[in-house]
Enzyme design. Sequence first.
Site, PDB file in Angstrom:
ATOM      1  N   CYS A 157       0.825  -1.224   0.000  1.00 10.79           N
ATOM      2  CA  CYS A 157       0.000   0.000   0.000  1.00 10.79           C
ATOM      3  C   CYS A 157       0.853   1.265   0.000  1.00 10.79           C
ATOM      4  CB  CYS A 157      -0.928   0.003   1.203  1.00 10.79           C
ATOM      5  SG  CYS A 157      -1.917  -1.472   1.307  1.00 10.79           S
ATOM      6  N   HIS A 215      -9.319   3.718  -0.878  1.00 16.66           N
ATOM      7  CA  HIS A 215      -7.936   3.233  -0.781  1.00 16.66           C
ATOM      8  C   HIS A 215      -7.602   2.288  -1.946  1.00 16.66           C
ATOM      9  CE1 HIS A 215      -4.168   1.944   0.729  1.00 16.66           C
ATOM     10  NE2 HIS A 215      -4.564   0.978   1.539  1.00 16.66           N
TER      11      HIS A 215
HETATM   12  N1  COA Z   1     -16.731   1.412   4.675  1.00 21.73           N
HETATM   13  C1  COA Z   1     -18.012   1.784   4.462  1.00 21.73           C
HETATM   14  N2  COA Z   1     -18.884   1.074   3.716  1.00 21.73           N
HETATM   15  C2  COA Z   1     -18.415  -0.031   3.148  1.00 21.73           C
HETATM   16  C3  COA Z   1     -17.086  -0.476   3.312  1.00 21.73           C
HETATM   17  C4  COA Z   1     -16.246   0.296   4.123  1.00 21.73           C
HETATM   18  N3  COA Z   1     -14.988  -0.068   4.318  1.00 21.73           N
HETATM   19  N4  COA Z   1     -16.910  -1.615   2.617  1.00 21.73           N
HETATM   20  C5  COA Z   1     -18.085  -1.888   2.024  1.00 21.73           C
HETATM   21  N5  COA Z   1     -18.984  -0.936   2.343  1.00 21.73           N
HETATM   22  C6  COA Z   1     -20.395  -0.873   1.930  1.00 21.73           C
HETATM   23  C7  COA Z   1     -20.523  -1.006   0.430  1.00 21.73           C
HETATM   24  O1  COA Z   1     -20.532   0.250  -0.187  1.00 21.73           O
HETATM   25  C8  COA Z   1     -21.855  -1.709   0.306  1.00 21.73           C
HETATM   26  O2  COA Z   1     -22.881  -0.746   0.476  1.00 21.73           O
HETATM   27  P1  COA Z   1     -24.214  -0.806  -0.425  1.00 21.73           P
HETATM   28  O3  COA Z   1     -24.859  -2.110  -0.084  1.00 21.73           O
HETATM   29  O4  COA Z   1     -24.985   0.403   0.001  1.00 21.73           O
HETATM   30  O5  COA Z   1     -23.725  -0.758  -1.842  1.00 21.73           O
HETATM   31  C9  COA Z   1     -21.913  -2.620   1.522  1.00 21.73           C
HETATM   32  O6  COA Z   1     -21.027  -2.022   2.488  1.00 21.73           O
HETATM   33  C10 COA Z   1     -21.444  -4.033   1.237  1.00 21.73           C
HETATM   34  O7  COA Z   1     -20.269  -3.954   0.474  1.00 21.73           O
HETATM   35  P2  COA Z   1     -19.384  -5.208   0.139  1.00 21.73           P
HETATM   36  O8  COA Z   1     -18.480  -4.834  -0.985  1.00 21.73           O
HETATM   37  O9  COA Z   1     -20.263  -6.423  -0.031  1.00 21.73           O
HETATM   38  O10 COA Z   1     -18.545  -5.378   1.468  1.00 21.73           O
HETATM   39  P3  COA Z   1     -17.582  -6.557   1.803  1.00 21.73           P
HETATM   40  O11 COA Z   1     -18.137  -7.240   2.997  1.00 21.73           O
HETATM   41  O12 COA Z   1     -17.273  -7.366   0.596  1.00 21.73           O
HETATM   42  O13 COA Z   1     -16.227  -5.777   2.178  1.00 21.73           O
HETATM   43  C11 COA Z   1     -14.652  -5.185   3.817  1.00 21.73           C
HETATM   44  C12 COA Z   1     -16.112  -5.117   3.400  1.00 21.73           C
HETATM   45  C13 COA Z   1     -14.487  -4.435   5.131  1.00 21.73           C
HETATM   46  C14 COA Z   1     -14.238  -6.647   4.040  1.00 21.73           C
HETATM   47  C15 COA Z   1     -13.767  -4.530   2.712  1.00 21.73           C
HETATM   48  O14 COA Z   1     -14.171  -3.182   2.567  1.00 21.73           O
HETATM   49  C16 COA Z   1     -12.298  -4.601   3.052  1.00 21.73           C
HETATM   50  O15 COA Z   1     -11.674  -5.640   2.885  1.00 21.73           O
HETATM   51  N6  COA Z   1     -11.695  -3.494   3.503  1.00 21.73           N
HETATM   52  C17 COA Z   1     -10.289  -3.470   3.870  1.00 21.73           C
HETATM   53  C18 COA Z   1      -9.425  -3.260   2.669  1.00 21.73           C
HETATM   54  C19 COA Z   1      -7.967  -3.457   3.014  1.00 21.73           C
HETATM   55  O16 COA Z   1      -7.599  -4.369   3.736  1.00 21.73           O
HETATM   56  N7  COA Z   1      -7.098  -2.611   2.485  1.00 21.73           N
HETATM   57  C20 COA Z   1      -5.689  -2.700   2.722  1.00 21.73           C
HETATM   58  C21 COA Z   1      -5.362  -2.262   4.079  1.00 21.73           C
HETATM   59  S1  COA Z   1      -3.725  -2.653   4.601  1.00 21.73           S
END
Ligand code: COA
Length: 385
Positions: free
Chosen positions: A85, A332
């Site tokens: 990242c 991100h």
């Molecule tokens: N913050 C706010 N809303 C979020 C979100 C977040 N981080 N991630 C997803 N959403 C919302 C989506 O917009 C979606 O909303 P909608 O239904 O109104 O369209 C809903 O939540 C479901 O989204 P989805 O894509 O199915 O979520 P998910 O469960 O697949 O993913 C996480 C959620 C937290 C697992 C994912 O965002 C993630 O992995 N984040 C971390 C990324 C990361 O690790 N980056 C590197 C860091 S070192």
Amino acid sequence: MRDVAIVGVSQTKFGELWDKSFRDLVVEAGVEAIHDANMTGEDIDAMYIGNMSGGLFVGQEHIGALIAEHSGLAPIPATRVEAACASGGLALRQAIMAVASGYYDKVMAAGVEKMTDVVDATPAIAAAADREWEAQQGVTFPSLYAMMARRHMHEYGTTREQIAGFAVLGHKNGALNPKAQFQREISVDAVLNSTKVASPLNILDCSPVSDGAAAVVVCPAEDAKKYSDTPIYVKASTQASDTIALHSRKSLTTIESTINASRKAYDIAGIEAKDVDVAEVHDCFSINGLLAIEDLGFFKKGEGGQAIEDGLIERDGQVAVNPSGGLKARGHPLGATGIAQAAEITWQLRGDADKRQVDGAEIGLTQNIGGTGGTVAVHVLSRNK
Ligand code: COA
């Protein structure tokens, strides 16, 4: 060594961008940054592109040549830079060093990631952890940062609400940023009641999975006024490394590479932490924003939670942190983040940040982390030469 200035910046909208390809995104950002620098493509001598994992996310490697061709900038040298990242922050550093050394005069640093084309981004992101000792055992980044959050709560009495406060701040600022993935405010209660991801972290503590690109053009400081009325000067560009695996660290609540990179940066820039007016820090999870404001020396270790609760990192606070919305709300797209941070600080220091402007900002800082801190890049930027 020559002094270096930023004369052009841009960022595409971040989000789930189904209608744009990987190459579309980076070309869009690059063209805008070149226009912002009042240059044409023919002016650019070389290009460094931060990208964490084109291979796993879109099945594309050999990113440098791809972007050189599709931006129409071939045959200039185009080099991909990878540090998880922190890929964008390191691409910017390569561009700065290339100009500082006198090797090139006008260099583009870009960053790009297209993450939403895969069904599950988590295994691709986990490739930034130690494969044998962490990822292969089922550890993911939310779970690594969850352990850091638990430990901070245990050692310093930091509350769950204080950690959530960092995400609330990101969304408050992101609501004012038209390029942010999420442009809506959230409350502490919403964070605490959102879906569990890796306890104690919930979905609203996490940065999202994002598509996007950003670009920056740098040149020698002495030439900068040819291209921009408001060049922003690079006062320091530093990088530090630490163990890739979390279990090998002395502490789970301190990212040593942030301390090492930032102290070196303050030394080179001739400033102290208290001189920073505005900072873009790497809040891939809310706890990491809290660790950043402590490890950068804005607040003492253990006092970050109270600082968040007391509003000290709001836009009108002691130091304005993540006016863009940060990774949490701006989004991100891994390789693009370090460049987007530099673009935001440039807009802030130029006085061009519209509704999210931090009044009177003169010195800005970016902190871009790879993994859980195996790599950290820090940049200090100033509106004064
Ligand atoms: N913050 C706010 N809303 C979020 C979100 C977040 N981080 N991630 C997803 N959403 C919302 C989506 O917009 C979606 O909303 P909608 O239904 O109104 O369209 C809903 O939540 C479901 O989204 P989805 O894509 O199915 O979520 P998910 O469960 O697949 O993913 C996480 C959620 C937290 C697992 C994912 O965002 C993630 O992995 N984040 C971390 C990324 C990361 O690790 N980056 C590197 C860091 S070192």
